[in-house]
Design a protein around this motif. Structure first.
Motif, PDB file in Angstrom:
ATOM      1  N   PHE A   1       0.722  -1.237  -0.082  1.00 23.83           N
ATOM      2  CA  PHE A   1       0.012   0.055   0.154  1.00 23.83           C
ATOM      3  C   PHE A   1       0.775   1.194  -0.030  1.00 23.83           C
ATOM      4  N   ASP A   2       2.108   1.349   0.446  1.00 19.78           N
ATOM      5  CA  ASP A   2       2.830   2.477   0.388  1.00 19.78           C
ATOM      6  C   ASP A   2       3.916   2.393  -0.856  1.00 19.78           C
ATOM      7  N   ASP A   3       3.868   1.701  -1.960  1.00 17.67           N
ATOM      8  CA  ASP A   3       4.364   1.565  -3.221  1.00 17.67           C
ATOM      9  C   ASP A   3       4.105   2.762  -3.974  1.00 17.67           C
ATOM     10  N   GLU A   4       4.422   3.379  -4.292  1.00 23.25           N
ATOM     11  CA  GLU A   4       4.067   4.614  -5.470  1.00 23.25           C
ATOM     12  C   GLU A   4       4.186   4.298  -6.778  1.00 23.25           C
ATOM     13  N   THR A   5       4.577   2.945  -7.309  1.00 20.06           N
ATOM     14  CA  THR A   5       4.887   2.668  -8.716  1.00 20.06           C
ATOM     15  C   THR A   5       3.504   2.124  -9.253  1.00 20.06           C
ATOM     16  N   PRO A   6       2.524   1.434  -8.565  1.00 19.81           N
ATOM     17  CA  PRO A   6       1.590   0.835  -9.287  1.00 19.81           C
ATOM     18  C   PRO A   6       0.590   1.958  -9.919  1.00 19.81           C
ATOM     19  N   ASN A   7      -0.376   1.713 -10.743  1.00 20.63           N
ATOM     20  CA  ASN A   7      -1.157   2.619 -11.019  1.00 20.63           C
ATOM     21  C   ASN A   7      -2.378   2.461 -10.177  1.00 20.63           C
ATOM     22  N   TRP A   8      -2.439   3.148  -9.138  1.00 19.19           N
ATOM     23  CA  TRP A   8      -3.303   3.185  -8.127  1.00 19.19           C
ATOM     24  C   TRP A   8      -4.987   3.552  -8.636  1.00 19.19           C
ATOM     25  N   THR A   9      -5.220   4.076  -9.966  1.00 17.31           N
ATOM     26  CA  THR A   9      -6.714   4.220 -10.170  1.00 17.31           C
ATOM     27  C   THR A   9      -7.118   2.967 -10.460  1.00 17.31           C
ATOM     28  N   GLU A  10      -6.126   1.931 -11.149  1.00 15.17           N
ATOM     29  CA  GLU A  10      -6.666   0.438 -11.217  1.00 15.17           C
ATOM     30  C   GLU A  10      -5.530  -0.418 -10.663  1.00 15.17           C
ATOM     31  N   PRO A  11      -5.630  -0.528  -9.493  1.00 12.38           N
ATOM     32  CA  PRO A  11      -4.533  -1.432  -8.741  1.00 12.38           C
ATOM     33  C   PRO A  11      -4.631  -2.825  -9.085  1.00 12.38           C
ATOM     34  N   ASP A  12      -3.417  -3.538  -9.197  1.00  9.80           N
ATOM     35  CA  ASP A  12      -3.647  -5.100  -9.461  1.00  9.80           C
ATOM     36  C   ASP A  12      -3.317  -5.576  -7.937  1.00  9.80           C
ATOM     37  N   TYR A  13      -4.445  -6.078  -7.597  1.00 12.17           N
ATOM     38  CA  TYR A  13      -4.549  -6.651  -6.224  1.00 12.17           C
ATOM     39  C   TYR A  13      -4.171  -8.283  -6.334  1.00 12.17           C
ATOM     40  N   ARG A  14      -3.800  -8.647  -7.370  1.00 13.72           N
ATOM     41  CA  ARG A  14      -3.211 -10.212  -7.469  1.00 13.72           C
ATOM     42  C   ARG A  14      -2.045 -10.135  -6.761  1.00 13.72           C
ATOM     43  N   LYS A  15      -1.042  -9.069  -7.072  1.00 19.75           N
ATOM     44  CA  LYS A  15       0.262  -9.155  -6.437  1.00 19.75           C
ATOM     45  C   LYS A  15      -0.066  -9.358  -4.812  1.00 19.75           C
ATOM     46  N   LEU A  16      -0.937  -8.186  -4.188  1.00 21.21           N
ATOM     47  CA  LEU A  16      -1.344  -8.416  -2.652  1.00 21.21           C
ATOM     48  C   LEU A  16      -1.779  -9.854  -2.570  1.00 21.21           C
ATOM     49  N   GLY A  17      -2.526 -10.369  -3.138  1.00 26.07           N
ATOM     50  CA  GLY A  17      -3.043 -11.710  -3.182  1.00 26.07           C
ATOM     51  C   GLY A  17      -2.197 -12.753  -2.897  1.00 26.07           C
ATOM     52  N   SER A  18      -1.283 -12.653  -3.682  1.00 22.04           N
ATOM     53  CA  SER A  18       0.178 -13.697  -3.779  1.00 22.04           C
ATOM     54  C   SER A  18       0.759 -13.865  -2.634  1.00 22.04           C
ATOM     55  N   PHE A  19       0.626 -12.753  -1.531  1.00 20.76           N
ATOM     56  CA  PHE A  19       1.380 -12.917  -0.198  1.00 20.76           C
ATOM     57  C   PHE A  19       0.699 -13.861   0.575  1.00 20.76           C
TER      58      PHE A  19
END
Length: 67
Positions: free
Chosen positions: A37-55
């Motif tokens: 959530f504190d990574d500024e590189t993703p496109n936060w208008t359309e975040p890819d939550y698969r990366k989060l879910g992979s943890f």
């Protein structure tokens, strides 16, 4: 249902995370701070939550110190 533990440095988030990891019905990640959530590189208008879910194998739960 998931949860997020947010706190500041030295506020006890590491201890709380350690206690939560011991609960048999919670599946926490292998690392305490994923910095999703504190990574500024993703496109936060359309975040890819698969990366989060992979943890997480099942239920979501994370703890970060907010600085």
């Amino acid at each position: 249902m998931g949860f997020i533990v947010g706190g500041v440095q030295k506020s006890g988030t590491t201890s709380l995370f350690g206690h939560l990891r011991q609960h048999p019905q919670l599946a926490t990640p292998s690392v305490k701070e994923m910095h999703f959530f504190d990574d500024e590189t993703p496109n936060w208008t359309e975040p890819d939550y698969r990366k989060l879910g992979s943890f997480f194998p099942t239920m979501l739960g994370e703890a970060s110190d907010l600085t």
